[in-house]
Design an enzyme around this catalytic site. Structure first.
Site, short mmCIF file in Angstrom:
data_model
loop_
_atom_site.label_atom_id
_atom_site.label_comp_id
_atom_site.label_asym_id
_atom_site.label_seq_id
_atom_site.Cartn_x
_atom_site.Cartn_y
_atom_site.Cartn_z
N ASP A 1 0.83 -1.19 0.00
CA ASP A 1 0.00 0.00 0.00
C ASP A 1 0.88 1.25 0.00
OD1 ASP A 1 -2.39 1.76 0.72
OD2 ASP A 1 -3.28 -0.23 0.96
N HIS B 1 -3.76 5.56 3.80
CA HIS B 1 -4.51 4.38 3.36
C HIS B 1 -3.87 3.10 3.88
CE1 HIS B 1 -6.24 1.40 0.53
NE2 HIS B 1 -7.28 2.22 0.52
N SER C 1 -11.61 -1.68 -0.04
CA SER C 1 -10.32 -1.70 0.65
C SER C 1 -10.47 -2.27 2.05
CB SER C 1 -9.73 -0.29 0.73
OG SER C 1 -9.28 0.16 -0.52
#
Length: 414
Positions: free
Chosen positions: A68, A104, A262
């Site tokens: 990520d 994220h 996600s």
């Protein structure tokens, strides 16, 4: 009907409409004054019987790689859980930095193994280790080169589970790169979970579309397919992906509620870590097989909207359901190849879930949609706890509005 009652009802309807509009947005900042703690906001943990499962397994001994935007190891929920990792982004390769300005990757790591320290977010596998693999500064695409290097690195450095919470298109020249990296991970016995995408369309994105990758769709708080969740024949599993608490992008000390495949992917990855920690002698094929066998669903499987169903680790950890089967046969590849596989033959104890969701509070469930329905309007099983919670919430909101109206009217009359 008195004027006060009509006014109160109008205000209640308006407030509920505003609430619905807020929920529909991509990311919603949590209110400054919270009437409930973080743990109670993590609705999916209660639905999955997390507290009971953690008495059996916590993810200890399992390393989950998070490919990520990096992982901030300084946030309270992740202290002591994050390995050095590797940064494949940019010219200077090295350790993953701790900034992760996008947040994220940090949020995905927290959803997987957050400790819940200081009133923070608790992960589904709170004792799993996180191996951060930075492949970009954002979840934008065109990063197949760094991502495929990251997959190999993760496998070579002990990751049994690889979480890829992004999805995007791939041209013909990139697909072979994805295939080679995924096949490498499969030969090494690792499981790769990837998001199906958030366009709400029947489309295949990568790496979720690569054979053998566990493509994950998102469910809402009612156990239905989220309207934004992409779907297709490649979908393998589904997991909660709506109102998932996370740290705000613009301030790591504030919390937001986020929607997306996600978060669903992170929960699925954490589920695999949880099951694997309870059965460390199983292979990845066996872990995946019991996840597919015990998944919650209505109607025939696989469904193009939820695959084999919603993840239900309590069925494995608390009920002992699911037959691990052949350690050397990948059940997803066998099913995708059109041949019979252990995954397509649910074990006898879970046969009842073919036509109705389990009455147990072990996770959200969904069902297939008819062809002329829009994506996300799935008529999935709605757990009783969710119905009761929703009804109570609506009554509470209307009650507060009416009470406020009474107070204002009383003040005016005085």
């Amino acid at each position: 009907m008195s004027p006060l009652t009509r006014a109160a009802r109008k205000r209640a309807v308006g407030l509920l409409g505003a609430m619905a509009a807020v929920v529909a947005t991509w990311t919603v900042a949590a209110p400054a004054a919270q009437a409930e703690d973080m743990r109670s906001r993590q609705w999916y943990l209660d639905a999955m019987k997390a507290d009971e499962m953690w008495k059996v397994a916590t993810g200890k001994g399992i390393t989950v790689a998070v490919l990520d935007t990096g992982v901030d190891s300084t946030v309270s929920e992740l202290r002591g859980k994050v390995l050095p990792g590797r940064n494949f982004n940019g010219q200077g390769l090295g350790r993953v930095d701790e900034k992760d300005t996008n947040r994220h990757g940090t949020n995905m790591a927290i959803v997987i193994s957050g400790s819940g320290t200081n009133g923070g977010i608790k992960g589904i596998a709170p004792d799993a280790q996180i191996l951060p693999v930075k492949i970009g500064d954002s979840t934008s695409f065109g990063i197949v080169g760094t991502a495929t290097k990251g997959i190999r690195y993760a496998v070579d450095n002990g990751a049994r589970v690889i979480n890829i919470s992004f999805a995007g298109p791939a041209d013909e020249t990139e697909i072979p790169q994805w295939r080679e990296a995924v096949e490498y991970a499969q030969r090494k016995g690792a499981l790769i979970f990837a998001g199906s995408g958030n366009e709400g369309l029947a489309m295949k994105v990568h790496p979720a579309a690569i054979p053998g990758v566990v493509a994950v769709g998102a469910l809402d708080t009612k156990g239905k397919v989220a309207k934004f969740s992409n779907y297709g024949s490649h979908l393998a599993l589904a997991a909660p992906g709506v109102e998932i608490p996370s740290r705000c992008i613009d301030n790591k000390n504030k919390y937001c509620a986020a929607d997306g495949t996600s978060g669903a992917t992170a929960i699925a990855s954490g589920t695999a870590a949880l099951i694997w920690s309870a059965h460390p002698d199983w292979t990845g094929n066996q872990v995946l097989r019991v996840m597919m066998e015990t998944a919650g669903h209505n109607g025939p499987v696989p469904s193009k909207y939820i695959g084999y169903g919603s993840v239900r680790p309590a069925q494995v950890l608390l009920e002992g359901k699911g037959n691990p089967g052949d350690p050397d046969v990948n059940p997803l590849l066998a099913a995708q190849g059109g041949g019979q596989s252990p995954a397509s033959k649910p074990s006898e104890p879970s046969q009842a879930s073919q036509t109705s969701p389990s009455p147990e509070n072990t996770g959200a469930s969904g069902s297939d949609q008819v062809e002329d329905q829009a994506a996300g309007s799935d008529e999935g099983g709605f757990p009783l706890w969710a119905i009761v919670a929703s009804a109570v919430a609506v009554v509470a909101v209307i009650g507060l509005v009416v009470a406020a109206g009474v107070r204002r009217r009383a003040s005016t009359d005085a």
